[in-house]
Structure formats: C-alpha cells, structure tokens
Design a protein around this motif. Structure first.
Motif: not given
Length: 934
Positions: A99-107
């Motif tokens: 989730l961290q990886e995806e949230l950071i990739n989403a800005g």
C-alpha cells in the motif's frame, strides 16, 4: 477501545512491491466504537498479466481486472479511509509495504499511523490456537470465511477476528495488561499504544479480579482445581463388575448407550486379565469402541481394590480424548464419578519461579518477548501449566527450555510451592483411580531412581503397536548438532552477554580465595576450542553420511547406518575428532563446575535474579555430562547390541545433522523391567495380529503365548458390503520397471480414477520421492485443474492441517506418506477412495531395518518372514483402516502393488485384514465398477 480501525486485505501479483508486483484487489473494513461501520472493496488493474499460480490461488483472472480502475484512480478514497485510523491486517507488514508503494506512486505521502498485526495479536491472545493462518483460525473460533484468498472475504474475517481479540484484551486483568505493556515495545505492531490506553482505563476504576483468577506475586493465574483428584460420589457398589456386566450395566445408566458385541467381549477380556493378574494382548478392530471397553472394567477394578490403574497412550490426541470425551461419558453412565488425572514428564510443566524471574529481565529478543506475552495470557486460562496447550514458535520453544519445571539447586521454591503445576499434577495423580500418561513417561518410570508415577501394578497400554518403538527411543541416544550448539551458546564466551559472563560479573564483586576459579580469557579459549572441535566433528560425520548413503526420505534428507569399523576411513576421522571434542568438553565442564562451586559458597549473598542465573548454569552441567557420555558410546566404543545411524538434511548440512542410537533388541528389557514386575499389563491396538497370529508382537515384548490372554476382536463393520478392494491388472510389477515408468503408469490410473470418484481420495505412498514425482506429473498434466491437491512435504503444514484442508474442498486429493498411514480420521463422504501405491515394506538398506535384519540372520533366523513381512503387514493394516471409519462409510481401496496377489507372501496381507472380496480389473472395468457402486 473507541479507536478507528481500518482492516485491510490485498491480493497481489506477487510478494515484492519493490520488484514491480502490483495490487489486483483492495478491500477494507472500518471499525468504529467497537462496530463495523463501513466496507470497501475494489478490483485493481495491475497493468500486467496475473501469474497462473496467483490466478489459481485467488480465482482472479486477467479478464476480471481488465476493466477495473488503476490504483491511482482509487488512491484518494483509500487515503481518506485511512485517516486517523489504526492500519490492521493479518500479517500487516506485507499489506502495508504494498500500500505504501502504491500510495507514494500515486503522489501521496503514504500511511505513517499506528499499525496492528492480527497474526501477532492472535499469537498473544489465543496462545493455544492450533494455527494462526486466517482460514483455520476463523474456522476454529466460528467466523464464517467462505472465500479464502479473496480480499473482501479475508478483510471481513480479519475484522471479526480483531473485534474478538480486542474484546478478549479488555477482559484481561490489570496485572496482565501491565506486564504485556512492559514487553510490547519490541513488537512488529503498535500494540503498546492500545495497552497504554487500556492500562490508564483500568487504573482509574476499581476492578475486581474475576472469580476464576487470582493475583499472586504480581502475576494473574487461573485458580487450580482441587489437587486431590476430582469429586467422588461415595455411593457403595452393591454388585460386582461381573454381575453388572451381564446386562452391560443397562439398568445403571447405560440405557442410551449403544450395545456392541465386540465391546462386551473386550470388557470381559480386560476384566479377566486384571482380576486374574494376567497380561493380555487384545486386537480390537475399528469401531469396537475400545476406550470404553478397557476404561469400564479398569474403573470398577480400581474402585473395588483401591488400586490405581495406569492408562498409557502414544499420542496426546488420545490422552485428550480420554480425558475430555470418554471419562465424562462414563461419569454420565455410572452411579459414581471416575476420578481421573493426567500426568506427563516434569519438563512439560512451567516453573513459575523461573518465569517470574525472567519477567524482570530486560527483553530485546522478539521471539522471547512474544512468548512471554503468550504465557502471561495463557496463565489466566490454564489449569494444568502443560506446554502442550501452547502453540510456540521455535524461538518460543527455546525460551520454554529456560522456564520448564526442573529440580532446583539454587532457587528457593517456597513462594510458588503451593501453586506448582507439576506438584499439583502429581497430587491429582496420587489421589486418582485412573491415571492417564504416555508411553515415554511410563518407560522412564521403570528406570528412574525417583518414581515419576504413583505406585501401580495394573496398566492398560493403548496404541500398543507403538510401544516397542517407544521403548527403543527411550533406551536410545540422540547426539544432535543444533541442540549442542544452542546449549554452548547459552553458556557462551565470557566476552558475550551469556550465562557465564553474567555470573562472573556478579561473582567478581565477592572474594573467596579458597575457591579456585578460572581466568575469563582462559575460559573463553576453552569455549572457542570446544566449538571448533564440535564443528569439525560434525563436518566429518557429514562426510561419512554423504559417502555411505543410499537412502533418502523427505526431499534432501539422508539416513545412513554408522559403523565404527576400523577399515572404514571416514569412521577413523570421526573417531579422531570425537576424541578431541571429548577432551575439550571435559575442560569446559571443569571450568563450569568451578564457577558453580564458587557461586554455591556465595548463595546466601545473591539476589533472586542472580540465583536464576546459577540455576540455568547448573542445569547445563548434566546436559554437558550426557553429551560426554554419548560421545564415548557412539564414537569411541563398539556398541555390538545397538544400531547407530546418521540423519542429515543436505540443505542445512551441519545444522541439521544428528547421530542416533537404539538397542537392536528391547524384548529382554521390557520383559525383565516391566512385564515381570507388574501384575497385569493389557496391550491393545487395532493392529497387533499378523496372519491370525500374535507371535510377532509376543516376540517383540519378550512374552510367550502361555503367559498371556490373547484375543482378536473383529470390527463390527460389514466390510464386504461397505468396501470394494481392486488390484489393477494393467499396471506393471513395481520392481520390474524403472521408477519414472512406474510413476507414469500410476499417474494415468490416479487421474482416471479421481475423475470417476470426483476426488475424495487419499493416496498412500511408502517413499517421498515417488510421492513428489507423482504429484508433479499430475500437476504438469493439467488434467486435474479443477481438483484441490494436497501433498505431504509439498503443500506445507502438519498432517492435521493438510487433512483439514482436504476436507474443505468437494473435489480434493490428499497425497501422504509415513505418518498418513495411521491416525488420519476422515469419516463420511469426504473420503471415498483409498489408493495404496506400494506394499509398505521398509527399504532393506534403511539403517535400523538393515541392522535388525542382520541380527536375525546371525541368530539363524529368516529376517524377511520374522521381521520385514510382519512390519509391512501391520503398516498395511493401519493404512487399510483409513477408509471405513463408521458404519455408514462406503468406499474403494485400490492396491497398485500386484505382489499382493502374485506372491506367496501376499496372502499374509489379505489374511490380516477383514474378509473382503479381492477383484482384479483393468482401468476401464475399475471405472465402471466405481461409477456403478458409488
């Protein structure tokens, strides 16, 4: 606990978000004020193909996620959902990292609030759970979880689990919460914040201790039962067992109890053996109800004579069944209460003195902290203090070795004496008429200087087919690298923060010149030399094993006979290294004893926490002495009457190497130390008879027909009506073709038969290699894609877990070897077909088998007919018994090994199982028979 919790579960394309694996399903359940207030679920387009094994696991396909939103499209909604909440998941680090990886990739900045792991929480708050896997945990506590590995179902089940765990946490007494809070700093999750909040709540209001608990020396423990045995109605018996037995005691409370002719016969046999002071061997077929059949006469005889009766079993499962099912059943039937007690070896019970002392230590080790927390919760529930109730990790088991009950040398036991679990178990046993124990403790009691069991003359040995093997293990030795390494690391080098270092720090404050002590640097040198010599010894043992091995069991495991023969070059290297190791060990022993000698003179000046260090060090001395004794007997002497072998896992070589020894014959020991000194021993099992004869088991235990009552009681099941046995005509003879060809042939049969039976099949193998090859070939074929396949050693998990998973699916196949030949109980429609791939002969070069066979030949006997065949027949009977477990069961047994009908000795297998028609058919005829009959 009015916090907001967001319980999350993800399905992903793999395990590594940093390597590009993506989320394919996100689900969350929101809990506020102790209630589920919101559910959210969405498929996610990963913009990459879903691997086939993920598709099989989750049921999610590329087609299903093709039109789903990308994570960036739902990121804002998820980010808002997580605001001011605890992030909760079952194995939280996995879900959070994705989730961290995806949230950071989403800005977004990601989630940095508090987290809770329900695996960790469950380990602490449900310390006795069989498994912490979500599906199995849900099933055990009654949570409906019908779609494992789908995020919406998983998250809802996890949310329900969290609510249950939080509710349990709140009900714990303040003293337990206080201890848990102190230990919680090193956990993976932020449980300490919850515990701090809960502790503040409990501090502000007056809380009464629940009536079943007491607070003693700052620890909340469950009040123990009366230690003098369970309640006993003193109703006098006006009739003897024989008179009552005429009507199966039907007028004394057995009105609703099902009459079984075989059970009556067995009752009379056990009763006759006890009253005539005779030994008895009783084979009781499946469905006879042997537990009640031996308990009832034993209870009456013990009550009339005021003599205790010992009931010994091999498995803890049967002990639990006797105590929680069969004894309560008798108590409803009888005009008095049966006072029964369970007793195990001392090391099974916790030492509260030692545990209390360890709570005062500063804890940096994760496994140890978690185990202490488990035990603190368990102490509010357990009435026995028995470690078998706990589900410990390997690190937890290591900690248990520090706190298990043992004879204390330095620690005073006055404070906890009245609440000592082992003493209570012994008192209950001393006051009981029926004492349940295990084969290991029964055998230990025969040779122990101090009695481990109350004095007894009458014993029932259930699961008696394991008794001889248990005797061999009891009289044997195990020289294990990992065990020795752990012991030495606990003692440690003086520059390390281990036992000797801690002791020296304490003792250096005192000065007694009359005691000779060793210089720290000298002790460090001795420990280094010992560790190096041990590593070299096990390296040589490993070289020996690899060069002389031909037998492989599970995966990369080696099992090889070890011989001290002078002409074997490798054994000479082992011997030379064993001598060096022994000299180093003796030096260390002298040094440790010197430190203990010095410390003993200062005992009265030491604080309690210092005494526990002494206790742990003192406990290491007999262990070191035992290792020295084993080194002499295994490597430096010729043990003519023993079989010595090496077991090694090549994947972990040195760490997984053991040298074991057992006596070739145990019959003389059992006859002289057991049967000759006890009035009546009743041995019972479903597998004692070979080809209508008890002779094999009689030879094993050192008795003759004239010394025993012998009785074979058939199963009440109608096997001819309930079972069909087929031997295929179109399979090759197992020893006539290469393994790969045989596996290819049986794989075709298994696929065809499983389609006819719709799965519901147990396949028993005699070798792991054949199991693995068959399983892999079936998987590669793709012909059973709609079936759930579970294989021992491949699918992961214990026998119980694999069996439970097998029963969960409508179309499933279970592949098993070794332990699956017995103890697996799958009644009803879950199992309709049993395949026995090969007659269960032990490979001739298996170490124990080879040595015993050689011994029989030297005595002028025939090792095949006197040993190999009877062992195989008994194993076959155990496997045969897996199919029909109740009167309603129906099914097929297929024996792929044609030797059962083509050889003279094959008759011994068929003559040893219930009478049944044997049909020889090709695969097409077999399928027609299955479809017609099932």
């Amino acid at each position: 606990m009015s916090n907001k919790y967001v319980v999350v579960d993800l399905e992903t394309t793999g395990n590594a978000p940093k390597k590009g694996d993506k989320i394919i399903q996100f689900a969350a359940v929101v809990i506020e004020d102790g209630k589920i207030t919101k559910e959210y679920s969405s498929l996610v387009n990963p913009n990459q193909p879903i691997p086939l094994f993920i598709e099989e696991l989750t049921g999610l396909t590329d087609q299903m996620v093709k039109t789903a939103p990308f994570f960036s499209e739902i990121a804002e909604e998820i980010n808002d959902l997580l605001e001011d909440a605890y992030f909760v998941a079952h194995n939280v680090l996995f879900d959070l990292s994705f989730l961290q990886e995806e949230l950071i990739n989403a800005g977004y900045i990601g989630f940095y609030g508090p987290v809770l792991d329900t695996v960790e929480l469950a380990r602490i708050l449900l310390p006795s759970a069989d498994s912490y896997k979500l599906s199995e945990l849900s099933q055990s506590i009654g949570i409906i979880h019908d779609r494992p590995h789908q995020a919406d179902s998983d998250s809802y089940a996890t949310a329900e689990l969290l609510l249950l765990l939080l509710n349990k946490l709140q009900k714990l007494p303040k003293e337990t919460i206080k201890q848990l809070f102190r230990l919680s700093g090193g956990l993976k999750s932020d449980l300490y914040t919850l515990l701090e909040e809960l502790l503040q709540q409990k501090e502000t209001k007056l809380e009464e201790t629940p009536p079943m608990l007491e607070i003693f020396r700052g620890i909340a423990i469950c009040k123990q039962e009366d230690s003098e045995g369970s309640s006993n109605n003193e109703t006098e018996l006006d009739e003897t067992f024989e008179q009552l037995n005429k009507e199966l005691v039907l007028n004394k409370g057995f009105e609703r109890y099902e009459k079984r002719e075989g059970q009556l016969t067995m009752m009379n046999s056990v009763n006759h053996a006890l009253r005539s002071s005779k030994h008895a061997l009783i084979e009781a077929g499946t469905g006879v109800g042997k537990s009640i059949a031996y308990l009832l006469p034993a209870v009456y005889y013990g009550r009339e004579t005021q003599k205790p009766i010992i009931i010994s079993t091999y498995t803890t499962q049967l002990q639990d069944q006797l105590l929680t099912n069969d004894i309560p059943k008798l108590n409803k039937m009888l005009p008095f209460q049966v006072d029964a007690a369970l007793i195990k070896g001392r090391g099974h019970y916790i030492s509260m003195e030692k545990f209390e002392h360890t709570l005062k230590e500063r804890e940096d080790n994760y496994d140890t902290a978690l185990t202490k927390m488990q035990i603190l919760v368990w102490l509010t529930e357990t009435k026995t203090g028995d470690v078998d109730e706990l589900n410990l990790s390997s690190g937890g088991s290591l900690f248990w070795s520090r706190i298990k009950n043992d004879l204390n040398v330095f620690i005073e036991t006055k404070e906890w004496k009245s609440r000592d679990f082992y003493s209570s178990a012994k008192k209950r046993a001393n006051g009981a008429s029926v004492i349940i124990t295990n084969h290991s403790l029964l055998l230990s009691d025969l040779t122990s200087e101090k009695a481990l069991l109350p004095k007894y003359q009458h014993v029932v040995v259930d699961e008696a087919h394991h008794f001889v093997k248990a005797a061999g293990k009891h009289l044997g030795k195990r020289f294990d690298y990992l065990t020795i390494r752990i012991l030495l690391s606990q003692i440690g080098l003086l520059e390390q923060n281990q036992l000797l270092n801690k002791l020296e720090k304490r003792l250096s404050k005192q000065s007694i010149h009359s005691v000779k002590t060793i210089h720290p640097l000298e002790f460090s040198r001795l420990m280094t030399a010992l560790t190096e010599s041990m590593d070299e010894l096990f390296k040589m043992i490993g070289i020996y094993a690899k060069r002389h091995s031909s037998v492989k069991s599970h995966q990369n495991k080696i099992k090889v006979l070890y011989e001290n023969a002078g002409h074997i070059k490798e054994s000479q290297y082992v011997k030379a290294n064993a001598e060096r190791f022994l000299f180093s060990l003796i030096d260390v022993l002298h040094a440790v004893n010197g430190t203990l000698e010095r410390a003993a003179l200062l005992k009265d000046f030491l604080a309690p926490e210092e005494k526990i260090l002494l206790e742990e060090t003192a406990m290491s001395v007999p262990k070191l002495e035992e290792i020295a004794s084993m080194t002499r007997s295994l490597f430096l002497r010729d043990e003519e009457d023993s079989v010595i072998w090496i077991e090694m896992d090549q994947r972990a070589a040195q760490n997984a190497t053991s040298v074991l020894a057992e006596p070739i014959e145990t019959s003389a020991h059992l006859k002289d130390r057991f049967f000759a000194v006890k009035e009546s021993v009743v041995l019972t099992s479903a597998t004692l008879v070979v080809d209508h004869s008890f002779q094999y088991i009689l030879n094993q235990i050192g008795l003759t027909k004239e010394e025993c009552l012998l009785n074979q009681i058939p199963s009440p099941f109608q096997y001819k009506k309930q079972m069909k046995l087929v031997v295929p005509t179109d399979l090759p003879e197992i020893n006539a073709v290469p393994l790969e060809d045989y596996v290819a042939s049986i794989t075709e049969h298994i696929i065809t038969i499983s389609e006819a039976t719709k799965g519901r099949m147990l396949i028993l193998f005699t070798s792991y290699e054949m199991l693995r090859k068959t399983y892999e070939l079936i998987k590669e074929s793709g012909l059973l894609e709609g079936y759930a396949l579970f294989a021992q050693g491949i699918s992961g998990g214990s026998r119980t877990r694999l069996t439970r998973n097998f029963q969960r699916f409508e179309k499933s196949i279970l592949f098993g070897t070794s332990s699956f030949w017995e103890g697996v109980d799958i009644p009803g429609d879950d199992l309709s077909c049993l395949i026995i791939v090969r007659l269960p002969f032990t490979p001739p070069d298996e170490p124990i088998h080879a040595k015993k066979s050689e011994h029989i030949r030297k005595q002028g006997g025939n090792s095949f007919y006197e040993y190999s065949l009877p062992e195989a027949v008994l194993r076959f009977k155990q496997g045969f018994g897996r199919l029909i477990r109740t009167e309603q069961d129906r099914g097929f047994i297929l024996v792929f090994d044609r030797r059962i009908v083509t050889t003279k000795y094959g008759r011994a297998f068929l003559e040893s199982v219930p009478a049944i028609d044997v049909q020889e058919k090709n695969i097409n005829e077999t399928v027609q028979l299955i479809e017609k009959w099932l």
